[in-house]
Design an enzyme around this catalytic site. Structure first.
Site, PDB file in Angstrom:
ATOM      1  N   GLU A  74      -4.485  -8.849   3.451  1.00  0.00           N
ATOM      2  CA  GLU A  74      -4.487  -9.420   4.821  1.00  0.00           C
ATOM      3  C   GLU A  74      -6.352  -9.816   4.682  1.00  0.00           C
ATOM      4  OE1 GLU A  74      -2.909  -4.941   4.279  1.00  0.00           O
ATOM      5  OE2 GLU A  74      -3.275  -6.311   3.011  1.00  0.00           O
ATOM      6  N   GLU A 129       0.990  -1.272   0.086  1.00  0.00           N
ATOM      7  CA  GLU A 129       0.454   0.203  -0.002  1.00  0.00           C
ATOM      8  C   GLU A 129       0.779   1.057   0.248  1.00  0.00           C
ATOM      9  OE1 GLU A 129      -4.122  -0.561   2.034  1.00  0.00           O
ATOM     10  OE2 GLU A 129      -2.551  -1.625   3.058  1.00  0.00           O
TER      11      GLU A 129
END
Length: 247
Positions: free
Chosen positions: A133, A113
């Protein structure tokens, strides 16, 4: 200033930020120190972001869990905790200078990210990318699901984020996540340095205006007008690069 989790160095107009957590992870100190390091860039023209053994293996879960546990079930407290992480990544994205991510080894979760918030991404042949995730029961919430569709498309982002499966460097290049794959870490960092030096020699206002236009999120017409206004405000006879006359 000396930091625990990052190291900042500078040669000429190029700064290098090394993500230096001993586990190649992002712990509480990372989110606190990254904005502080960015605040020391001064008149730097280009920033290279890299890791040591790996670009980043993501969140340091062991160090973060004690902070995270008391916020579960309380949206306001949870948002306040994550806001510090957002501030670090969004601050990197908002820099008015080009930011190059030089990725070797693993680039996982929060690391991916953060890399997505950079302007250019290049990697070594040994790089691996993952947004795992969902395997931890988490929805990625640090900007990856917002930025990656612009880079690789919604379908490929969905595959990456819903399966949690890793990508190798060749696939990352084919998908457009990175634009160059170098043979090894040494070649990667040499190329990042050369690319940064090239960018640092270009007119800074033109680079900033280009970056702002790419990021502005405006409609087509509004973005065109904003780019014209930027040039009208910042273009000067000294910075305008015209080809030599062939008279």
């Amino acid at each position: 200033m000396t930091f625990e989790s990052v190291r900042l160095s500078r040669v000429g107009g190029v700064a290098t930020l090394i993500l230096a957590h001993p586990k190649s992870a992002f712990g509480p100190a990372t989110w606190r120190e990254l904005p502080q390091a960015l605040g020391e860039l001064g008149d730097v023209r280009v920033l290279v972001v890299r890791g040591e053994r790996h670009f980043s293996v993501g969140l340091d879960v062991a160090a973060t869990a004690p902070l995270l546990a008391p916020t579960l079930g309380d949206p306001e407290k949870f948002a306040a905790l994550v806001a510090e992480m957002h501030a670090a990544i969004e601050g990197l994205a908002a820099l008015p200078i080009p930011v190059i991510a030089a990725i070797d080894g693993w680039c996982i979760g929060a690391g991916l990210e953060l890399a997505a918030a950079c302007d250019l991404r290049i990697c070594s042949a040994g790089a691996r990318f993952s947004l795992p995730e969902v395997k931890l029961g988490i929805t990625a919430d640090l900007g990856g699901l917002q930025r990656l569709p612009e880079l690789i498309g919604r379908g490929r982002t969905a595959h990456l984020a819903l399966t949690g499966e890793p990508l190798d460097a060749a696939t990352a290049e084919r998908w457009g996540l990175v634009t160059e794959v170098l043979p090894n870490a040494e070649a990667l960092y040499a190329r990042a340095g050369a690319l940064a030096a090239h960018l640092a020699a270009l007119p800074p206002r033109a680079l900033e205006g280009t970056k702002r236009t790419l990021q502005d999120g405006l409609s087509h017409a509004e973005s065109l007008a904003a780019a014209v206004e930027w040039n009208a405000r910042h273009l000067t006879p000294e910075t305008l690069k015209l080809p030599a006359s062939k008279s």
